[in-house]
Design an enzyme around this catalytic site. Sequence first.
Site, short mmCIF file in Angstrom:
data_model
loop_
_atom_site.label_atom_id
_atom_site.label_comp_id
_atom_site.label_asym_id
_atom_site.label_seq_id
_atom_site.Cartn_x
_atom_site.Cartn_y
_atom_site.Cartn_z
N CYS A 216 -4.72 -5.04 2.05
CA CYS A 216 -3.26 -4.93 1.92
C CYS A 216 -2.50 -5.65 3.02
CB CYS A 216 -2.86 -3.46 1.88
SG CYS A 216 -3.61 -2.59 0.48
N HIS B 152 4.78 -0.70 7.22
CA HIS B 152 3.78 -0.69 6.15
C HIS B 152 4.07 0.49 5.23
CE1 HIS B 152 0.15 -1.84 4.15
NE2 HIS B 152 -0.48 -0.72 4.44
N GLU C 116 1.13 5.16 11.75
CA GLU C 116 2.05 4.06 12.00
C GLU C 116 3.26 4.53 12.79
OE1 GLU C 116 4.31 0.35 9.73
OE2 GLU C 116 3.64 2.08 8.54
N LYS D 76 8.55 0.01 0.20
CA LYS D 76 7.62 0.52 -0.82
C LYS D 76 8.21 1.70 -1.58
CE LYS D 76 3.20 -0.96 1.22
NZ LYS D 76 3.66 -1.64 2.45
N HIS E 94 3.40 -0.04 -3.73
CA HIS E 94 2.50 -0.78 -2.84
C HIS E 94 1.93 -1.97 -3.60
CE1 HIS E 94 -0.19 -1.91 0.18
NE2 HIS E 94 -0.79 -0.76 0.44
N PHE F 68 -7.34 -1.86 4.16
CA PHE F 68 -8.67 -1.27 4.20
C PHE F 68 -9.58 -2.15 5.06
CE2 PHE F 68 -8.59 1.09 -0.18
CZ PHE F 68 -7.75 2.04 0.37
#
Length: 415
Positions: A171, A311, A322, A340, A345, A403
């Site tokens: 991502c 993010h 975060e 988002k 996402h 990931f």
Amino acid sequence: MKRSAAPARRTAPGIAVTGIGLVTPGGIGTEASWRAVCAGRPAAALDPALPPSDTGVTCRVPGFDGEALLGGRKAHRLDRFTQFALVAATEAVADAGLDPASWDGARVAVVLGCADGGPETVEAQHQVLLRHGPARVSPLLLPMQLPNMLAGQTSIELGATGPNLVVATACASGATAIGIARDLLLLDRCDIALAGGSEAMITPLVMAGFAQMGALSRCAGDPARASRPFDIDRDGFVAGEGSGVLVLERARDARARGARAHALLAGHALSADAHHMTSPHPEGAGAEAALRTALADAGAGPQDVRHVNAHGTSTRLNDLVEAQVLCRVLPHAPLVTSTKGVTGHLLGAAGAVEAAFTVLSVEHSLVPPTAGLATLDPKIHINAATASVPLDIPLAVSNSFGFGGQNAVLAFAAT
């Protein structure tokens, strides 16, 4: 936590963002996408293409017709993730005032990111194999689904014969691609770079995999509230699709041809958590290192950051970690948003699309809201935008994490 010292500040030659192209769940085109995120209008809806379940909420690109936008013959030979990229890249090039018919293609790079490639094509052709045998599988299976075809087809479409590659950092892919493109410009490997990402992973198999991991929101009864970054009731992300492409040039080159710069890509950094295949480092060590290094690369300090496009996936652990990183590195509490909440996402395209939104925030002095955020998690201590906020933004950062613990941070400055 052991923290490495931030690198010494330095100032690199300016890299201008001269073109933006977007295909997102907010709409087709930059104007429609920007309008949607500023309005805080969630795109999430129950997806009729997925089996009925409490995880069947997605953010699709509305009204996307590849045949109408690209031509029937071309569209039939391209997976959806490549179709998105060609539409976004074409808009970005036009926005930059460039003409592929007259540019020196050898000095034009294409650097794009995606997490997967073309799973829609793979799943469809796998069904053909099972039902009819190998003789009926399309000879276009591999050319359509291979991740590298994202950049390959873009270069074919636009006559860009310079450096050409696709990066995969989950991502963080789109943001990683933009950072690498900046490096190519600074190394004089090209004069123009088309950089960004594209993704079309909303398929039954992929969504089943995410659901089995417990990564998806289960808020099917209220799709508009399914993606809710930093909210106390967040329970997972909503998968989206789309593409974002930026045109990057050295600022001096852009000025020489009289081009407008939306903003400057002032710095970037990449890092790895080296911790876990899907969970972030519990103290956000890799994310913090990337954020501090990106600021040093921009010749800036933490206090210079006025806005963060986070993010912000709407998952329990990611949002908390975060937020803790932001509090440590940016204690002056700049205004934070996660787009988002509107787009869901976009996986490998997320970093590219959010980079574009960050550029537009800097250019228009406007921070979009975090749609879906009703009650801030009391464990999260950030200054989160819940409505569009006019704000002068000399410097903003865009965070992207993937990931495998792969992190990318981009820093954008006003012109």
